[in-house]
Design a protein around this motif. Sequence first.
Motif, mmCIF file in Angstrom:
data_model
loop_
_atom_site.group_PDB
_atom_site.id
_atom_site.type_symbol
_atom_site.label_atom_id
_atom_site.label_comp_id
_atom_site.label_asym_id
_atom_site.label_seq_id
_atom_site.Cartn_x
_atom_site.Cartn_y
_atom_site.Cartn_z
ATOM 1 N N VAL A 169 -15.192 -14.601 -6.653
ATOM 2 C CA VAL A 169 -13.935 -14.497 -5.905
ATOM 3 C C VAL A 169 -13.673 -15.735 -5.048
ATOM 4 C CG1 VAL A 169 -13.974 -11.964 -5.858
ATOM 5 C CG2 VAL A 169 -15.080 -13.253 -4.017
ATOM 6 N N ILE A 170 -14.565 -16.727 -5.127
ATOM 7 C CA ILE A 170 -14.448 -17.906 -4.267
ATOM 8 C C ILE A 170 -14.467 -19.173 -5.106
ATOM 9 C CG2 ILE A 170 -15.503 -19.209 -2.365
ATOM 10 C CD1 ILE A 170 -16.900 -16.511 -1.618
ATOM 11 N N ARG A 174 -8.543 -13.569 -3.742
ATOM 12 C CA ARG A 174 -9.476 -14.664 -3.957
ATOM 13 C C ARG A 174 -9.406 -15.648 -2.791
ATOM 14 N NH1 ARG A 174 -11.771 -15.556 -8.697
ATOM 15 N NH2 ARG A 174 -11.757 -17.799 -8.303
ATOM 16 N N PHE A 175 -10.416 -16.528 -2.733
ATOM 17 C CA PHE A 175 -10.545 -17.430 -1.601
ATOM 18 C C PHE A 175 -10.846 -18.852 -2.058
ATOM 19 C CE2 PHE A 175 -11.935 -13.182 -0.757
ATOM 20 C CZ PHE A 175 -11.220 -12.833 0.370
ATOM 21 N N ILE A 176 -10.469 -19.804 -1.209
ATOM 22 C CA ILE A 176 -10.828 -21.204 -1.413
ATOM 23 C C ILE A 176 -11.703 -21.612 -0.244
ATOM 24 C CG2 ILE A 176 -10.003 -23.560 -1.704
ATOM 25 C CD1 ILE A 176 -7.314 -22.432 -2.586
ATOM 26 N N GLU A 223 -6.546 -17.329 -0.788
ATOM 27 C CA GLU A 223 -5.520 -18.021 -1.562
ATOM 28 C C GLU A 223 -4.151 -17.467 -1.206
ATOM 29 O OE1 GLU A 223 -6.362 -17.816 -5.723
ATOM 30 O OE2 GLU A 223 -7.970 -19.302 -5.606
ATOM 31 N N ASN A 224 -4.074 -16.162 -0.977
ATOM 32 C CA ASN A 224 -2.837 -15.491 -0.597
ATOM 33 C C ASN A 224 -3.166 -14.595 0.595
ATOM 34 O OD1 ASN A 224 -0.769 -13.476 -0.365
ATOM 35 N ND2 ASN A 224 -0.075 -13.969 -2.442
ATOM 36 N N THR A 225 -2.809 -15.040 1.777
ATOM 37 C CA THR A 225 -3.209 -14.312 2.982
ATOM 38 C C THR A 225 -2.627 -12.912 3.027
ATOM 39 O OG1 THR A 225 -3.362 -16.398 4.185
ATOM 40 C CG2 THR A 225 -3.261 -14.397 5.507
ATOM 41 N N GLU A 226 -1.382 -12.754 2.625
ATOM 42 C CA GLU A 226 -0.759 -11.430 2.669
ATOM 43 C C GLU A 226 -1.442 -10.467 1.701
ATOM 44 O OE1 GLU A 226 3.699 -9.432 2.711
ATOM 45 O OE2 GLU A 226 3.446 -11.581 2.351
ATOM 46 N N GLN A 227 -1.834 -10.970 0.528
ATOM 47 C CA GLN A 227 -2.534 -10.122 -0.436
ATOM 48 C C GLN A 227 -3.860 -9.640 0.148
ATOM 49 O OE1 GLN A 227 -3.712 -12.162 -4.019
ATOM 50 N NE2 GLN A 227 -4.339 -10.293 -5.075
ATOM 51 N N PHE A 228 -4.578 -10.527 0.805
ATOM 52 C CA PHE A 228 -5.847 -10.140 1.407
ATOM 53 C C PHE A 228 -5.622 -9.190 2.583
ATOM 54 C CE2 PHE A 228 -9.559 -11.201 4.262
ATOM 55 C CZ PHE A 228 -10.482 -10.486 3.523
#
Length: 321
Positions: A172-173, A224-226, A211-216
């Motif tokens: 996920v990263i 997912r994350f960067i 990657e998408n703050t609102e989704q998280f």
Amino acid sequence: MKKCSAFLLFFPLFIAMPAIPVHGADEPPAWAYPVVPPNLKLPPDDGVPRRVPNSTATYTLTQIRDRFVAPVWHPGDHPSLPEVVAQGRKPDVFACGFCHRSEGHGGPENANLAGQPASYIIQQMADYRSGARTTSVPKRNIDLMISLSKAATEEEIRIAAEYFSALKPRAVIRVVESETAPKTYVTSWHLASLKTGETEPIGQRIIEVPENTEQFANRDSRARFIAYVPVGAVQKGQALAASGGGGKTQQCATCHGAGLKGLGPIPRLAGLSPSYVFRQLYDFKSGTRAGVSSALMKASVEKLTVEDMIELAAYVSSLAP
């Protein structure tokens, strides 16, 4: 202070991070321990149903904020949630899936439990309960785990541990080596990109953002994350993990197994959040994370510098889980 209206519904106050935080030799780095300011007041639910990509489910903002609700956006991705994971037990046992998500992957602010040994998860709960596992800063969301560990029954802990342990971990990263990173703000115990396109020197930091703050924020288990890390960090971390750095530490695979995927009751490191991994290394070194096997980890980290911990965290996060 900058505001991003898309996120005001979730987190109304943003605290911008300084470009390269200055901290003393014994002070935990602010980028690794982002702390939400106290007494935040969330805006009221606007009544608009929340959605996430590739899901037909909807939840209200009130439900998403409810610690006794674990949103199930993609029911085909995992087995049915046990009651303690799905809704907990009022008033003190919050739904495990609220923070760790339905698939156990959690986020930068907490542990990825997917596929971890059930015995390890159970032991951590015992360490929280006994006070052996704390953290290096006065206020963190670890307080929730400590209170929950004292309220949950042994049976609830076992059921939750077995559920998360049976899940298949997935990547996920995405680890990105870079000389710069996006400017960020603190939200809900982790960092998020300001999305202005502005960057700043990364220095000796790990900047991990959704990657998408609102989704998280909607607690989507597919978020997912960067993770931005210093140039060369992954290779240096690999060398340190493989060799022990000539006595600086131990070879990680000795305990954590081939590919750092875990060995027996020893947890998986591969694919974990680098922010989380850094905090654990730092907490072991500071002595705030104790409990079973802590003495072995304490000896392994006592000679590590902050730079070493960053490199190790960057490396293990880059591995396939």
